[in-house]
Design an enzyme around this catalytic site. Structure first.
Site, PDB file in Angstrom:
ATOM      1  N   CYS A 156      -2.386   7.604   5.101  1.00 39.05           N
ATOM      2  CA  CYS A 156      -2.485   7.198   3.692  1.00 39.05           C
ATOM      3  C   CYS A 156      -3.744   7.786   3.058  1.00 39.05           C
ATOM      4  CB  CYS A 156      -2.590   5.685   3.567  1.00 39.05           C
ATOM      5  SG  CYS A 156      -1.619   4.790   4.746  1.00 39.05           S
ATOM      6  N   GLU A 204       0.893  -1.150   0.000  1.00 43.28           N
ATOM      7  CA  GLU A 204       0.000   0.000   0.000  1.00 43.28           C
ATOM      8  C   GLU A 204       0.934   1.202   0.000  1.00 43.28           C
ATOM      9  OE1 GLU A 204      -1.341   3.042   1.798  1.00 43.28           O
ATOM     10  OE2 GLU A 204      -2.177   1.758   3.375  1.00 43.28           O
TER      11      GLU A 204
END
Lengths: 510, 510
Positions: free
Chosen positions: B286, B249
């Protein structure tokens, strides 16, 4: 389209047959991919019901065009009519299985976690569904001109998922590919779908396939073929600015373990079953039994003798292409030159071109472990029997095998204890474990796995046969606090498609 | 272990704190991976019940060790105590979610197709289950020293699946990592599991992680971090003799679309909500809202003014490390030098080291589309507002965005028509779509997707948060005609774990 000569080749004669066929160029690939990307927007939003009817329409059209398709496939593949006839049935059965799969709907992985406004902190309303990944490139395989080709498993599963498909037709059966493509295109029109939902790219060489996998509009790749081919496409896909998944089914030698009690009790029957499985279709199956393991001794000697007679009496068969026949002949020759490897028997010499003769080799475990080339697939009716000193050595051979599509245990009741020891080793190295059967013959159903760890495939997390193959072409999206009017049907409260769903951690049938 | 100095660093002072910590070498990595491979044989065969109790034991041990763990995490991350306290709760909640997930058992994807001996040809008995892939390498993230680190989501899902875990601890929180590892190791012992089920690799630099991903015994990789880091590990994994999947990720700018009616009706509240989401945790998420899209006009001017005030009044926060702070400061400076990009407001200057000041930039759609660097994430509390001429231009900006973890729609009733147009564009470009919320705050539940198309992740087919993450670490195996006594429990007739299964095409609850 270019004017380069491109025709069917009859592998029985190496002669060109039928009309000259059109050839696509790399520039055509871009135009086709662009149409697929446009069609994706419409097609992915169709209901499962509509896509199911479309898959069924393809199956019906293939049946309507059966005579012409089967004639072309027999000519181009050299495979017998009965086999091609069965393969067409498998192909239509596969399309209908995927229709049922999307009507059942569990493949869409729908999950609802309803809002918990009183919780601290509050939980939002969360709804997950899996959606189509985008246009998919499918590479037809030479050895299944119907079931793993233009309307084969990858095409069926991608279309079921909602992905347009661009097939890179295998140059070994161009006319079959065109006829099958025409059937799909007719179903596209009859179903009122955009024509970009399906396209066939046709012509010789590797440039077309490379252009297709490089195209930024392609979102995933399905491939069945050689290890070199699969790895080359994986490399191209991995080096794109946006890498994409490649599902390549490549090579496997499909070990068969003759356990001691079974070998003693029914060695002759095992030898006969093995020979039949090995020579079927000139051995041109991904699941061909290429490796036999057994403990050295009289029972194995008897098995070898009987299998050797069977091989020696087996007629040659026409292989799919001159290239495949040459590679097979070279592979057999190379194997016969490996020190410590004996040629037990070879099949009958045949008349005509590209005749594949079965070949049975034998060696011992020590030699097998010392010589990595003996783990390589020789595509065709060639197998290697490895004699082990004892069960422990058999286990250590298995522990050093590469990833496989299948492993087969031949066991009787007294072998169950040993089989229980083998199972964990086999599970971590292959996709399907069989008992007391032969690996050729792959059922198309919900519980099938035709896949396995590298290098059997590039992605051991999936299967290329059976309804679970649709997982390849779906990806999850979560919707958080969307107003009801904007929610996709699959995740809406009313659940109009009657999809089974996981709601607040409970499975709710559709 | 080498004797190289390796200690906690307090990012508020850049000073080393606490004892000198042991450092692993690349040679240690091999020994650890070998132990993991040995443990795999035992651990993967444990019952879901036993693994669920083990996950719960880890959670309980983390709670028992809470004070020391939280103290270390606060010191090493510079994050406030309340945040770290909440993160520990999230971490234990996540472990318990995976315990429930494997007890429910649908994740094992069990399918049975029973034999049809009368059919021509007969159908064999076929049974599918998903098994653990092998030892998993997990890379701890700097920005969640607990929930995405040693006992974080990847560790929990891999352990739930039956995979031993080797964590490459993030060098920014080595003492926290050791304490959490000790808690897991205590749970391993208390659960009577082999000690190779879990290990922590600790030390500075990138060589340890590279050695781990290169190790032939590692079967998959979970990573949360930078794009450069994720791509480097993917490359190593892809170049191994046996390539393995990497779930990285990486980066996302999380577009927020202020639709016209919502912007007109509640621009001030949106500005306040946006600023709160942007500056939370120094913007080190994120899912930080890094891109705002709206149509040019008075409503956007008012939003910008209000958000600008909010940013200008926002105190600085200590960033996680000096490296992250430097990269953020450079990123903000570079952005302020891009022609056509205006700095709308910057946050207050703070006291102490590594103080991240929020930064709000604005530009227009034309400039945004012309300058690819404006799509790059600036990790921290920096956002860019892109003014579009009209809704059509907003749509065309969205169509040209890279893959994202999230996209957020701010909509009122009059925006629903436009939102319906946007949804298909967003679905194909992100993993989660939110309405009228902010993307920071990721619920850990069944329906969450924390993932998305490249470059948000290297594999958009999965999620790293929520119970569906277990899919990463399972692969299917089919058993054909196995005698009942050799069948694994999950696929046996008696179904002792009460797993929901697909039997002859029908879903049968557990």
């Amino acid at each position: 389209m270019s004017a380069q000569a491109f025709r069917s080749i009859d592998p029985r004669t190496n002669r060109a047959a039928g009309p000259e066929l059109a050839v696509h160029t790399a520039a055509d690939v871009g135009a086709v991919a662009a149409r697929a990307a446009l069609a994706f927007e419409v097609y992915r939003a169709t209901t499962p019901e509509r896509r199911a009817r479309f898959l069924e329409a393809i199956a019906a059209q293939l049946e309507a065009d059966r005579a012409a398709i089967e004639e072309a496939a027999c000519l181009e593949s050299g495979l017998p009519a009965a086999r091609i006839n069965g393969e067409l049935g498998r192909t239509t059965g596969q399309l209908r299985l995927f229709a049922r799969t999307i009507l059942r709907g569990d493949c869409f992985g729908v999950r609802l976690d309803r809002a918990l406004p009183e919780r601290v902190p509050p939980r939002p309303d969360l709804r997950l569904r899996r959606i189509a990944v985008g246009p998919v490139a499918v590479f037809g395989a030479s050895n299944f001109p119907l079931a793993f080709s233009v309307a084969g498993g990858d095409t069926a599963s991608a279309l079921a998922a909602g992905c347009p498909v661009v097939v890179r037709g295998h140059p070994a059966h161009p006319r079959t590919s065109l006829l099958v493509a025409a059937a799909i295109e007719a179903a596209v029109r009859a179903s009122g779908l955009p024509d970009g939902v399906f396209a066939l790219i046709s012509g010789p060489g590797t440039a077309l396939g490379q252009a297709l996998v490089s195209d930024p509009r392609i979102a995933a790749v399905g491939f069945t073929g050689s290890r070199a081919g699969g790895l080359a496409l994986s490399r191209i896909a991995g080096e794109r600015p946006v890498p994409i998944p490649v599902y390549a089914e490549m090579s496997s030698i499909n070990p068969v373990i003759l356990c001691p009690a079974a070998l003693s009790a029914r060695g002759e029957a095992l030898a006969d079953g093995f020979v039949a499985s090995l020579v079927l279709g000139a051995g041109q199956f991904c699941t061909n039994p290429g490796l036999i393991l057994a403990v050295r001794g009289p029972a194995l000697e008897a098995f070898l003798a009987r299998a050797g007679y069977g091989i020696a009496a087996s007629p040659s068969s026409t292989m799919l292409t001159a290239g495949i026949h040459d590679a097979y002949a070279k592979g057999v020759e190379a194997r016969s030159l490996v020190e410590g490897v004996q040629l037990v028997a070879a099949g009958l010499v045949g008349e005509g071109e590209n005749q594949g003769r079965a070949a049975l080799f034998a060696t011992d475990a020590e030699r097998f472990l010392a010589e990595p080339s003996l783990q390589e697939e020789v595509f065709g009716a060639s197998a290697l029997v490895v004699a082990c000193a004892d069960e422990a050595e058999m286990l250590s051979v298995l522990e050093r095998l590469e990833g496989q599509l299948t492993a087969t245990l031949q066991i009787d009741a007294d072998d169950h204890g040993f089989a229980a020891q083998l199972l964990p080793v086999l599970e971590t190295r292959c996709g399907r474990i069989l008992c007391n059967g032969w690996p050729t013959g792959v059922e198309v159903s919900d519980a099938m796995v035709h896949g396995g760890p590298f290098p059997a495939t590039t992605d051991g997390r999936t299967t290329s046969v059976g309804s679970a193959a649709i997982d390849r072409f779906l990806r999850p999206v979560c919707y958080q606090n969307l107003p009801a009017s904007l929610l996709p049907a699959e995740v809406s409260d009313s659940n109009p498609y009657r999809i089974p769903r996981l709601v607040d951690g409970e499975i709710v049938p559709g």
